[in-house]
Design a protein around this motif. Structure first.
Motif, PDB file in Angstrom:
ATOM      1  N   VAL A 142      12.236  -3.190 -35.011  1.00  0.00           N
ATOM      2  CA  VAL A 142      13.231  -3.536 -33.996  1.00  0.00           C
ATOM      3  C   VAL A 142      12.524  -3.701 -32.651  1.00  0.00           C
ATOM      4  O   VAL A 142      11.699  -2.857 -32.279  1.00  0.00           O
ATOM      5  CB  VAL A 142      14.312  -2.444 -33.902  1.00  0.00           C
ATOM      6  N   PRO A 143      12.789  -4.764 -31.908  1.00  0.00           N
ATOM      7  CA  PRO A 143      12.127  -4.958 -30.613  1.00  0.00           C
ATOM      8  C   PRO A 143      12.315  -3.754 -29.694  1.00  0.00           C
ATOM      9  O   PRO A 143      13.400  -3.173 -29.612  1.00  0.00           O
ATOM     10  CB  PRO A 143      12.820  -6.205 -30.047  1.00  0.00           C
ATOM     11  N   ALA A 144      11.252  -3.392 -28.997  1.00  0.00           N
ATOM     12  CA  ALA A 144      11.245  -2.176 -28.179  1.00  0.00           C
ATOM     13  C   ALA A 144      11.792  -2.455 -26.785  1.00  0.00           C
ATOM     14  O   ALA A 144      11.115  -2.260 -25.772  1.00  0.00           O
ATOM     15  CB  ALA A 144       9.834  -1.600 -28.098  1.00  0.00           C
ATOM     16  N   ASN A 145      13.024  -2.918 -26.714  1.00  0.00           N
ATOM     17  CA  ASN A 145      13.699  -3.082 -25.435  1.00  0.00           C
ATOM     18  C   ASN A 145      15.116  -2.535 -25.547  1.00  0.00           C
ATOM     19  O   ASN A 145      15.604  -2.259 -26.646  1.00  0.00           O
ATOM     20  CB  ASN A 145      13.690  -4.545 -24.983  1.00  0.00           C
ATOM     21  N   ASN A 146      15.782  -2.363 -24.443  1.00  0.00           N
ATOM     22  CA  ASN A 146      17.063  -1.652 -24.412  1.00  0.00           C
ATOM     23  C   ASN A 146      18.103  -2.233 -25.346  1.00  0.00           C
ATOM     24  O   ASN A 146      18.904  -1.499 -25.938  1.00  0.00           O
ATOM     25  CB  ASN A 146      17.610  -1.622 -22.982  1.00  0.00           C
ATOM     26  N   ASP A 147      18.135  -3.536 -25.475  1.00  0.00           N
ATOM     27  CA  ASP A 147      19.120  -4.174 -26.339  1.00  0.00           C
ATOM     28  C   ASP A 147      18.470  -4.821 -27.550  1.00  0.00           C
ATOM     29  O   ASP A 147      18.944  -5.835 -28.066  1.00  0.00           O
ATOM     30  CB  ASP A 147      19.928  -5.213 -25.546  1.00  0.00           C
ATOM     31  N   GLY A 148      17.385  -4.212 -28.017  1.00  0.00           N
ATOM     32  CA  GLY A 148      16.620  -4.806 -29.108  1.00  0.00           C
ATOM     33  C   GLY A 148      17.402  -5.000 -30.383  1.00  0.00           C
ATOM     34  O   GLY A 148      17.143  -5.929 -31.147  1.00  0.00           O
ATOM     35  N   MET A 149      18.401  -4.135 -30.646  1.00  0.00           N
ATOM     36  CA  MET A 149      19.153  -4.266 -31.894  1.00  0.00           C
ATOM     37  C   MET A 149      20.304  -5.259 -31.803  1.00  0.00           C
ATOM     38  O   MET A 149      20.914  -5.597 -32.806  1.00  0.00           O
ATOM     39  CB  MET A 149      19.688  -2.911 -32.332  1.00  0.00           C
ATOM     40  N   GLN A 150      20.577  -5.769 -30.599  1.00  0.00           N
ATOM     41  CA  GLN A 150      21.749  -6.625 -30.413  1.00  0.00           C
ATOM     42  C   GLN A 150      21.739  -7.886 -31.291  1.00  0.00           C
ATOM     43  O   GLN A 150      22.783  -8.246 -31.858  1.00  0.00           O
ATOM     44  CB  GLN A 150      21.867  -7.034 -28.940  1.00  0.00           C
ATOM     45  N   PRO A 199      34.899   4.655 -34.995  1.00  0.00           N
ATOM     46  CA  PRO A 199      33.843   3.662 -35.261  1.00  0.00           C
ATOM     47  C   PRO A 199      33.286   3.810 -36.675  1.00  0.00           C
ATOM     48  O   PRO A 199      33.043   4.920 -37.149  1.00  0.00           O
ATOM     49  CB  PRO A 199      32.784   3.987 -34.204  1.00  0.00           C
ATOM     50  N   GLY A 200      33.071   2.686 -37.336  1.00  0.00           N
ATOM     51  CA  GLY A 200      32.673   2.720 -38.733  1.00  0.00           C
ATOM     52  C   GLY A 200      31.200   3.000 -38.953  1.00  0.00           C
ATOM     53  O   GLY A 200      30.841   3.744 -39.867  1.00  0.00           O
ATOM     54  N   TYR A 201      30.325   2.402 -38.132  1.00  0.00           N
ATOM     55  CA  TYR A 201      28.880   2.551 -38.332  1.00  0.00           C
ATOM     56  C   TYR A 201      28.195   2.853 -37.005  1.00  0.00           C
ATOM     57  O   TYR A 201      28.525   2.255 -35.973  1.00  0.00           O
ATOM     58  CB  TYR A 201      28.276   1.286 -38.951  1.00  0.00           C
ATOM     59  N   ILE A 202      27.250   3.780 -37.058  1.00  0.00           N
ATOM     60  CA  ILE A 202      26.434   4.145 -35.905  1.00  0.00           C
ATOM     61  C   ILE A 202      25.093   3.427 -36.038  1.00  0.00           C
ATOM     62  O   ILE A 202      24.460   3.476 -37.103  1.00  0.00           O
ATOM     63  CB  ILE A 202      26.196   5.666 -35.865  1.00  0.00           C
ATOM     64  N   TRP A 203      24.668   2.776 -34.970  1.00  0.00           N
ATOM     65  CA  TRP A 203      23.354   2.142 -34.920  1.00  0.00           C
ATOM     66  C   TRP A 203      22.520   2.916 -33.891  1.00  0.00           C
ATOM     67  O   TRP A 203      22.856   2.928 -32.706  1.00  0.00           O
ATOM     68  CB  TRP A 203      23.470   0.676 -34.497  1.00  0.00           C
ATOM     69  N   LEU A 204      21.451   3.566 -34.346  1.00  0.00           N
ATOM     70  CA  LEU A 204      20.634   4.414 -33.483  1.00  0.00           C
ATOM     71  C   LEU A 204      19.207   3.867 -33.457  1.00  0.00           C
ATOM     72  O   LEU A 204      18.473   3.940 -34.442  1.00  0.00           O
ATOM     73  CB  LEU A 204      20.650   5.858 -34.006  1.00  0.00           C
ATOM     74  N   GLY A 318      10.643   1.709 -32.513  1.00  0.00           N
ATOM     75  CA  GLY A 318      10.806   0.453 -33.230  1.00  0.00           C
ATOM     76  C   GLY A 318      11.605   0.603 -34.513  1.00  0.00           C
ATOM     77  O   GLY A 318      11.873  -0.400 -35.192  1.00  0.00           O
ATOM     78  N   GLN A 319      11.997   1.829 -34.867  1.00  0.00           N
ATOM     79  CA  GLN A 319      12.845   2.037 -36.034  1.00  0.00           C
ATOM     80  C   GLN A 319      14.295   2.252 -35.595  1.00  0.00           C
ATOM     81  O   GLN A 319      14.567   2.710 -34.479  1.00  0.00           O
ATOM     82  CB  GLN A 319      12.384   3.236 -36.857  1.00  0.00           C
ATOM     83  N   MET A 320      15.193   1.931 -36.491  1.00  0.00           N
ATOM     84  CA  MET A 320      16.615   2.080 -36.216  1.00  0.00           C
ATOM     85  C   MET A 320      17.287   2.661 -37.446  1.00  0.00           C
ATOM     86  O   MET A 320      17.001   2.254 -38.575  1.00  0.00           O
ATOM     87  CB  MET A 320      17.226   0.722 -35.856  1.00  0.00           C
ATOM     88  N   LEU A 321      18.180   3.597 -37.223  1.00  0.00           N
ATOM     89  CA  LEU A 321      18.951   4.223 -38.287  1.00  0.00           C
ATOM     90  C   LEU A 321      20.390   3.743 -38.189  1.00  0.00           C
ATOM     91  O   LEU A 321      21.025   3.891 -37.145  1.00  0.00           O
ATOM     92  CB  LEU A 321      18.881   5.747 -38.151  1.00  0.00           C
ATOM     93  N   ILE A 322      20.898   3.124 -39.264  1.00  0.00           N
ATOM     94  CA  ILE A 322      22.304   2.727 -39.331  1.00  0.00           C
ATOM     95  C   ILE A 322      23.001   3.702 -40.271  1.00  0.00           C
ATOM     96  O   ILE A 322      22.548   3.912 -41.398  1.00  0.00           O
ATOM     97  CB  ILE A 322      22.468   1.283 -39.823  1.00  0.00           C
ATOM     98  N   GLY A 347      24.695   2.264 -30.545  1.00  0.00           N
ATOM     99  CA  GLY A 347      25.876   1.413 -30.493  1.00  0.00           C
ATOM    100  C   GLY A 347      26.703   1.616 -31.749  1.00  0.00           C
ATOM    101  O   GLY A 347      26.276   2.275 -32.703  1.00  0.00           O
ATOM    102  N   TYR A 348      27.887   1.037 -31.750  1.00  0.00           N
ATOM    103  CA  TYR A 348      28.792   1.145 -32.887  1.00  0.00           C
ATOM    104  C   TYR A 348      29.209  -0.247 -33.361  1.00  0.00           C
ATOM    105  O   TYR A 348      29.375  -1.175 -32.550  1.00  0.00           O
ATOM    106  CB  TYR A 348      30.061   1.918 -32.514  1.00  0.00           C
TER     107      TYR A 348
END
Length: 375
Positions: A142-150, A199-204, A318-322, A347-348
């Protein structure tokens, strides 16, 4: 169809029995009539029903039923004729892709790659299938910026906005408005049970995780419910029956909702778990009910915090947990900033849009696309 199928009318046409491979299922005429797939009953473009089902005659009967070439042709007493595809009819009551419950010893390796899921529909579907099946997935790259997961959220979303905005920081701050914004450990919990809908899913998304401690924990709440039902049926029944409320308040927000710690679906299976020690408010129930509830809650708590069910992991930058927020409980160990920075972004995404995207991709990838059709 390869399987052997026979049909016969029973109870003067008030029941249709379909036998396939040694099993049978009985159908009511009204159920079949209102689901008729023909253009007179359903709009061919939207698939939505054109007839008012409540106006169909309650004494409706099936007068003729014939099977040929995988098709079931029916004639009803109101004069309507229709044809079902047998395979679709027999699969009508089949459940969605099955969930696989897990404990710590059998925890799945649920992984995906950000760039691949962003560009490839098959990879995105694989990620969503894993999320549905296991309740979580770890996404790398995941890109290492504030909104990388968007961008990946946009492939599924939309992003669920709350009183905290869209994608928000999760890090220790002075005068924290929530305990997640402190260095303390967090007990296993589900997020935001005080919202409606939850909220159904957490994106961390991890931007930095060099602090000492701060490891994440996951526990399968549906497995905990299954074990509780096996080991203490009375406690299980209590947690499906008693309904606490959950509340979050600050200077600008007052959120409150309610629901049982183990919520069941129409089949009597767990559909959602709630656990939030920080926000739960149990009403002043009769003394015996309160005593039963407290004992049941303790038994559930011991399951979701025990090593039998707890999966430990530490996200790298750079990792994200959904996380499936209806099923999994998540927490973290305490951390010390003297060792470095711990900065997450969260985010959710709601449940309906996530399920819709997965099902659309399943249908699309099961059918060859027309040349040049956009993905």
């Amino acid at each position: 169809m390869s399987q052997s199928v026979t049909v016969n009318l029973q109870a003067q046409g008030r029941r249709l029995r379909i036998e396939a491979d040694g099993h049978h299922r009985d159908y009511v005429p009204l159920w079949l009539r209102e689901r008729s797939p023909d253009d007179a009953t359903r709009d061919p473009y939207t698939g939505q029903r054109l007839v008012e089902a409540a106006e169909l005659p309650l004494d409706l009967m099936i007068e003729t039923a014939d099977v040929a070439d995988g098709q079931l042709k029916l004639g009803f007493s109101d004069g309507h004729l229709t044809t079902f595809t047998l395979a679709e009819l027999l699969n009508e009551q089949a459940s969605d892709s099955p969930r696989q419950l897990w404990d710590a010893a059998e925890a799945p390796h649920s992984k995906a790659d950000f760039a691949t899921a962003l560009e490839d529909d098959s990879a995105l579907l694989s990620m969503l299938d894993a999320l549905h099946r296991n309740g979580f997935v770890v996404v790398s790259g995941v890109p290492a910026n504030n909104d990388g997961m968007q961008p990946l959220i946009d492939r599924i979303g939309p992003l669920r906005r709350t009183n905290w905005g869209g994608i928000a920081d999760v890090k220790s701050v002075a005068n924290a408005y929530d305990l997640t914004m402190t260095q303390r450990g967090l007990e296993p919990h589900t997020d935001n049970p005080y919202r409606d809908p939850i909220p159904g899913y957490i994106w961390l998304h991890c931007l930095a995780n060099a602090a000492e401690g701060g490891d994440s924990t996951l526990a399968d709440g549906f497995m905990a419910a299954r074990l509780l039902r096996q080991r203490d049926p009375n406690a299980y029944a209590c947690l499906t029956r008693v309904t606490p409320s959950f509340r979050y308040c600050d200077a600008d927000t007052y959120l409150e909702s309610e629901g049982p710690l183990i919520e069941l679906d129409s089949r009597g299976d767990p559909a959602r778990v709630r656990y939030s020690n920080r926000t739960e408010n149990i009403p002043a129930l009769p003394a015996e009910e309160l005593e039963a509830y407290y004992a049941a809650r303790k038994a559930f708590y011991e399951l979701i915090t025990g090593e039998e069910l707890t999966l430990h992991l530490k996200l790298d930058p750079g990792q994200m947990l959904i996380i499936d927020n209806y099923r999994l409980l998540h927490g973290r160990s305490a951390f010390q900033l003297a060792g470095g920075v711990r900065h997450m972004r969260q985010g959710y995404v709601d449940r309906d849009s996530t399920a819709s995207r997965r099902r659309v991709l399943q249908q699309r990838l099961a059918t060859p696309q027309a040349q040049g059709e956009p993905a």
